[in-house]
Design a protein around this motif. Sequence first.
Motif, PDB file in Angstrom:
ATOM      1  N   ALA A   1      13.570  -0.963   3.162  1.00  0.00           N
ATOM      2  CA  ALA A   1      14.307  -1.696   4.183  1.00  0.00           C
ATOM      3  C   ALA A   1      14.978  -2.903   3.538  1.00  0.00           C
ATOM      4  N   LYS A   2      16.148  -3.244   4.010  1.00  0.00           N
ATOM      5  CA  LYS A   2      16.894  -4.346   3.408  1.00  0.00           C
ATOM      6  C   LYS A   2      16.076  -5.633   3.383  1.00  0.00           C
ATOM      7  N   ARG A   3      15.271  -5.869   4.417  1.00  0.00           N
ATOM      8  CA  ARG A   3      14.533  -7.131   4.525  1.00  0.00           C
ATOM      9  C   ARG A   3      13.486  -7.320   3.427  1.00  0.00           C
ATOM     10  N   VAL A   4      13.068  -6.243   2.750  1.00  0.00           N
ATOM     11  CA  VAL A   4      12.069  -6.397   1.689  1.00  0.00           C
ATOM     12  C   VAL A   4      12.639  -6.128   0.300  1.00  0.00           C
ATOM     13  N   GLN A   5      13.932  -5.840   0.220  1.00  0.00           N
ATOM     14  CA  GLN A   5      14.538  -5.649  -1.091  1.00  0.00           C
ATOM     15  C   GLN A   5      14.538  -6.975  -1.841  1.00  0.00           C
ATOM     16  N   LYS A   6      14.372  -6.919  -3.145  1.00  0.00           N
ATOM     17  CA  LYS A   6      14.325  -8.101  -4.018  1.00  0.00           C
ATOM     18  C   LYS A   6      13.123  -8.995  -3.701  1.00  0.00           C
ATOM     19  N   THR A   7      12.035  -8.377  -3.252  1.00  0.00           N
ATOM     20  CA  THR A   7      10.780  -9.097  -3.070  1.00  0.00           C
ATOM     21  C   THR A   7       9.768  -8.518  -4.058  1.00  0.00           C
ATOM     22  N   SER A   8       8.549  -9.037  -4.005  1.00  0.00           N
ATOM     23  CA  SER A   8       7.507  -8.568  -4.924  1.00  0.00           C
ATOM     24  C   SER A   8       7.040  -7.148  -4.601  1.00  0.00           C
ATOM     25  N   LEU A   9       7.436  -6.619  -3.451  1.00  0.00           N
ATOM     26  CA  LEU A   9       6.949  -5.290  -3.056  1.00  0.00           C
ATOM     27  C   LEU A   9       7.329  -4.209  -4.054  1.00  0.00           C
ATOM     28  N   ASN A  10       8.579  -4.187  -4.504  1.00  0.00           N
ATOM     29  CA  ASN A  10       9.010  -3.127  -5.413  1.00  0.00           C
ATOM     30  C   ASN A  10       8.309  -3.251  -6.765  1.00  0.00           C
ATOM     31  N   ALA A  11       8.215  -4.471  -7.296  1.00  0.00           N
ATOM     32  CA  ALA A  11       7.549  -4.645  -8.591  1.00  0.00           C
ATOM     33  C   ALA A  11       6.094  -4.204  -8.505  1.00  0.00           C
ATOM     34  N   GLU A  12       5.407  -4.566  -7.413  1.00  0.00           N
ATOM     35  CA  GLU A  12       4.007  -4.167  -7.305  1.00  0.00           C
ATOM     36  C   GLU A  12       3.871  -2.663  -7.072  1.00  0.00           C
ATOM     37  N   ALA A  13       4.775  -2.090  -6.288  1.00  0.00           N
ATOM     38  CA  ALA A  13       4.735  -0.641  -6.079  1.00  0.00           C
ATOM     39  C   ALA A  13       4.919   0.090  -7.409  1.00  0.00           C
TER      40      ALA A  13
ATOM     41  N   ARG B   1       0.876  -1.179   0.000  1.00  0.00           N
ATOM     42  CA  ARG B   1       0.000   0.000   0.000  1.00  0.00           C
ATOM     43  C   ARG B   1       0.910   1.224   0.000  1.00  0.00           C
ATOM     44  N   LEU B   2       0.634   2.150  -0.919  1.00  0.00           N
ATOM     45  CA  LEU B   2       1.368   3.412  -0.978  1.00  0.00           C
ATOM     46  C   LEU B   2       0.433   4.503  -0.481  1.00  0.00           C
ATOM     47  N   VAL B   3       0.829   5.163   0.590  1.00  0.00           N
ATOM     48  CA  VAL B   3       0.003   6.211   1.181  1.00  0.00           C
ATOM     49  C   VAL B   3       0.758   7.530   1.116  1.00  0.00           C
ATOM     50  N   PRO B   4       0.046   8.654   1.029  1.00  0.00           N
ATOM     51  CA  PRO B   4       0.749   9.934   1.027  1.00  0.00           C
ATOM     52  C   PRO B   4       1.635  10.090   2.265  1.00  0.00           C
ATOM     53  N   LEU B   5       2.872  10.480   2.049  1.00  0.00           N
ATOM     54  CA  LEU B   5       3.831  10.656   3.134  1.00  0.00           C
ATOM     55  C   LEU B   5       3.401  11.811   4.032  1.00  0.00           C
ATOM     56  N   THR B   6       3.546  11.618   5.351  1.00  0.00           N
ATOM     57  CA  THR B   6       3.279  12.675   6.325  1.00  0.00           C
ATOM     58  C   THR B   6       4.400  12.695   7.363  1.00  0.00           C
ATOM     59  N   LEU B   7       4.432  13.747   8.152  1.00  0.00           N
ATOM     60  CA  LEU B   7       5.431  13.842   9.217  1.00  0.00           C
ATOM     61  C   LEU B   7       5.252  12.757  10.268  1.00  0.00           C
ATOM     62  N   GLU B   8       4.047  12.211  10.377  1.00  0.00           N
ATOM     63  CA  GLU B   8       3.799  11.137  11.355  1.00  0.00           C
ATOM     64  C   GLU B   8       4.580   9.866  11.011  1.00  0.00           C
ATOM     65  N   HIS B   9       5.103   9.763   9.793  1.00  0.00           N
ATOM     66  CA  HIS B   9       5.849   8.579   9.375  1.00  0.00           C
ATOM     67  C   HIS B   9       7.336   8.665   9.743  1.00  0.00           C
ATOM     68  N   GLU B  10       7.741   9.765  10.377  1.00  0.00           N
ATOM     69  CA  GLU B  10       9.168  10.006  10.624  1.00  0.00           C
ATOM     70  C   GLU B  10       9.832   8.854  11.375  1.00  0.00           C
ATOM     71  N   HIS B  11       9.285   8.470  12.520  1.00  0.00           N
ATOM     72  CA  HIS B  11       9.941   7.447  13.354  1.00  0.00           C
ATOM     73  C   HIS B  11      10.050   6.122  12.607  1.00  0.00           C
ATOM     74  N   ALA B  12       8.960   5.708  11.955  1.00  0.00           N
ATOM     75  CA  ALA B  12       8.962   4.422  11.248  1.00  0.00           C
ATOM     76  C   ALA B  12       9.940   4.442  10.069  1.00  0.00           C
ATOM     77  N   LEU B  13      10.021   5.553   9.342  1.00  0.00           N
ATOM     78  CA  LEU B  13      10.957   5.630   8.218  1.00  0.00           C
ATOM     79  C   LEU B  13      12.402   5.654   8.705  1.00  0.00           C
ATOM     80  N   SER B  14      12.638   6.267   9.849  1.00  0.00           N
ATOM     81  CA  SER B  14      13.972   6.248  10.434  1.00  0.00           C
ATOM     82  C   SER B  14      14.385   4.817  10.763  1.00  0.00           C
ATOM     83  N   ALA B  15      13.471   4.062  11.342  1.00  0.00           N
ATOM     84  CA  ALA B  15      13.747   2.657  11.668  1.00  0.00           C
ATOM     85  C   ALA B  15      13.930   1.834  10.398  1.00  0.00           C
ATOM     86  N   THR B  16      13.151   2.152   9.368  1.00  0.00           N
ATOM     87  CA  THR B  16      13.246   1.434   8.097  1.00  0.00           C
ATOM     88  C   THR B  16      14.624   1.618   7.478  1.00  0.00           C
TER      89      THR B  16
END
Length: 196
Positions: A104-116, A16-31
């Motif tokens: 995140a490294k754990r999802v690289q080379k998975t179907s996520l990028n192709a579907e995105a 799921r691609l959602v519009p980026l917001t400032l509320e995503h800061e902590h999770a993106l930092s961890a990612t």
Amino acid sequence: MSRWIEPVTLEGEHVRLVPLTLEHEHALSATASDGELWKLWYTFVPSPEETRAYLDTALDMRDRLGAQPFTVIDKKSGEIVGSTRYFNVEEANRRLEIGHTWYAKRVQKTSLNAEAKLLLLTHAFEQLHTIAVEFCTHFMNHASRAAIARLGAKQDGILRNSGISRNGAYRDTVVFSIIESEWPAVRANLKFRLDR
């Protein structure tokens, strides 16, 4: 005043691609910490200390330049796993670029990028009626170049000394694109890859 690219949520089976917001800061930092992606010299992924500035820049590009940044969510886990963006928007010419993409490294080379990419390209060609979508990457980012080529994008050329990297090295940028007439074949290829 209406925007050509309005904020929208794009959803597939895996992502799921959602519009980026400032509320995503902590999770993106961890990612970004999954794989310490900011240490890749040939690309720009924010370090934990740079995440807020990265988000501020993305949102400024949205407000001033018509870009649309997205946060990438893995539907299976519900976790934020990356970011991507429509930018270099040329509404008058119905062109845009997809980039600022990292996972995140754990999802690289998975179907996520192709579907995105399928979701982003479908929206670009079928709702926004773009005539061309561009992708650019550092000449030395061989993994990114291969991934863009696997999408079905064609290499347009190399812009030599197109910029200066964070470490001071000059950047050569490889430019790829998909044009409107190629979209049906690219869409079929992406769907085939996802079905497999």
